[in-house]
Write an enzyme that holds these catalytic residues in place. Structure first.
Site, PDB file in Angstrom:
ATOM      1  N   ASP A  76      -6.334 -15.416   7.801  1.00  0.00           N
ATOM      2  CA  ASP A  76      -6.698 -16.490   6.879  1.00  0.00           C
ATOM      3  C   ASP A  76      -6.666 -17.794   7.663  1.00  0.00           C
ATOM      4  O   ASP A  76      -5.597 -18.246   8.083  1.00  0.00           O
ATOM      5  CB  ASP A  76      -5.699 -16.536   5.715  1.00  0.00           C
ATOM      6  CG  ASP A  76      -6.047 -17.591   4.670  1.00  0.00           C
ATOM      7  OD1 ASP A  76      -6.811 -18.519   4.988  1.00  0.00           O
ATOM      8  OD2 ASP A  76      -5.537 -17.496   3.544  1.00  0.00           O
ATOM      9  N   SER A 156     -24.991 -29.870   1.668  1.00  0.00           N
ATOM     10  CA  SER A 156     -24.194 -30.577   0.659  1.00  0.00           C
ATOM     11  C   SER A 156     -23.260 -31.601   1.271  1.00  0.00           C
ATOM     12  O   SER A 156     -22.710 -32.436   0.555  1.00  0.00           O
ATOM     13  CB  SER A 156     -23.382 -29.573  -0.175  1.00  0.00           C
ATOM     14  OG  SER A 156     -24.233 -28.750  -0.949  1.00  0.00           O
ATOM     15  N   TYR A 167     -16.637 -29.010  -2.660  1.00  0.00           N
ATOM     16  CA  TYR A 167     -17.423 -28.369  -1.601  1.00  0.00           C
ATOM     17  C   TYR A 167     -18.162 -29.404  -0.754  1.00  0.00           C
ATOM     18  O   TYR A 167     -18.071 -29.406   0.473  1.00  0.00           O
ATOM     19  CB  TYR A 167     -18.412 -27.385  -2.222  1.00  0.00           C
ATOM     20  CG  TYR A 167     -19.252 -26.648  -1.212  1.00  0.00           C
ATOM     21  CD1 TYR A 167     -18.714 -25.590  -0.482  1.00  0.00           C
ATOM     22  CD2 TYR A 167     -20.584 -26.997  -0.975  1.00  0.00           C
ATOM     23  CE1 TYR A 167     -19.477 -24.896   0.447  1.00  0.00           C
ATOM     24  CE2 TYR A 167     -21.351 -26.316  -0.047  1.00  0.00           C
ATOM     25  CZ  TYR A 167     -20.788 -25.270   0.655  1.00  0.00           C
ATOM     26  OH  TYR A 167     -21.548 -24.598   1.588  1.00  0.00           O
ATOM     27  N   VAL A 200     -29.939 -20.776   1.762  1.00  0.00           N
ATOM     28  CA  VAL A 200     -30.103 -19.579   2.594  1.00  0.00           C
ATOM     29  C   VAL A 200     -30.076 -18.359   1.682  1.00  0.00           C
ATOM     30  O   VAL A 200     -29.257 -18.268   0.756  1.00  0.00           O
ATOM     31  CB  VAL A 200     -28.989 -19.477   3.650  1.00  0.00           C
ATOM     32  CG1 VAL A 200     -29.123 -18.176   4.455  1.00  0.00           C
ATOM     33  CG2 VAL A 200     -29.038 -20.682   4.585  1.00  0.00           C
TER      34      VAL A 200
END
Length: 270
Positions: A76, A156, A167, A200
């Site tokens: 992680d 973004s 995000y 995408v």
């Protein structure tokens, strides 16, 4: 601590015996699917060895199965201890790191007023903390190889749209992180660049994009289509290669011209 490598496809001793330890090594995070897996396959095709990093063990194991000269490492990237252990494991297995591709990310969307701090932190932890931690831990190896860092941000991060407060902000921060890395790492011969993919055609995108959104993207993108995972992987491979030896601190929008149009999409509004 990081669980370490899972399902190694070739023993380290075999890599050494066949001379693979002398081949360039790319460390790719978020390698179990999507752009990360496409990048892994393309780098392998171009003669690199690849350390595949992901926190989804079963998906990573399945993705790595049958890929010659790749090895999976469960980690992680938002956890500093796991990252440190993973980098140690990769250097033990391959003896080097020539490129770091920070691709791991999470996309959680929603209105600002409904975005809890736990959601904000979850996005930042993977999308921003991850590239910082992985690159920092890999820096000694990158100094030895005079290697390359490629951070994957997003369109973004270049243009705002609704529902992407966490995000979009995380990806804008990745762009700035890239510039900071380029400014500091240049004296060591290390390059750092950033790719901002536009829409995408991934399995995840196609699962959540309505036909209205698909049609709106096609109308707004000058090339009138979504990009492919392999097209983004090709940009990544170029920036990792010696062909980009004088390119650093750059932000490449691989988006079919979407960012250049500057037009919002009503279909994407919540």
């Amino acid at each position: 601590m990081c669980p370490g490598p899972i399902a190694p496809l070739r023993a380290v001793s075999s890599l050494r015996q066949t001379g693979r330890m002398d081949r360039n090594l790319a460390l790719v995070t978020g390698a179990a699917r999507g752009i990360g897996l496409a990048t892994t396959r393309l780098m392998l095709d171009r003669g690199w060895t690849v350390a595949m990093i992901d926190r989804d063990g079963p998906a990573l194991d399945a993705a790595a199965d049958g890929l010659r000269d790749a090895r999976a490492f469960l980690c992680d990237v938002s956890d500093p201890d796991q990252v440190a252990a993973m980098i140690d494991d990769v250097r033990t297995a391959f003896g080097r790191i020539d490129a770091v591709v920070n691709n791991a990310g999470v996309a959680l969307f929603g209105p600002i007023e409904e975005t809890g701090f736990d959601t904000w932190r979850e996005v930042m932890a993977t999308n921003l903390d991850g590239p910082f931690l992985v690159t920092q831990a890999a820096l000694p190896a990158l100094k030895e190889s005079r290697g390359s860092v490629v951070n994957i941000a997003s369109i973004s991060g270049l243009r705002a749209s609704t529902l992407r407060v966490a995000y979009g902000t995380s990806k804008a921060a990745v762009i700035q992180l890239t510039k900071q890395q380029a400014a500091e790492f240049g004296e060591f011969g290390i390059r750092a660049n950033c790719i901002c993919p536009g829409p995408v055609r991934t399995k995840l995108a196609m699962a959540v994009h309505t036909q209205e959104i698909v049609d709106a993207y096609h109308d707004a993108i000058p090339l009138n289509r979504y990009g492919s995972e392999k097209e983004i992987a090709s940009c990544i491979a170029f920036l990792c290669s010696d062909e980009a030896s004088y390119v650093t601190g750059q932000v490449l929008a691989a988006d079919g011209g979407f960012e250049a149009t500057g037009v919002g999409l009503p279909a994407l509004r919540g």
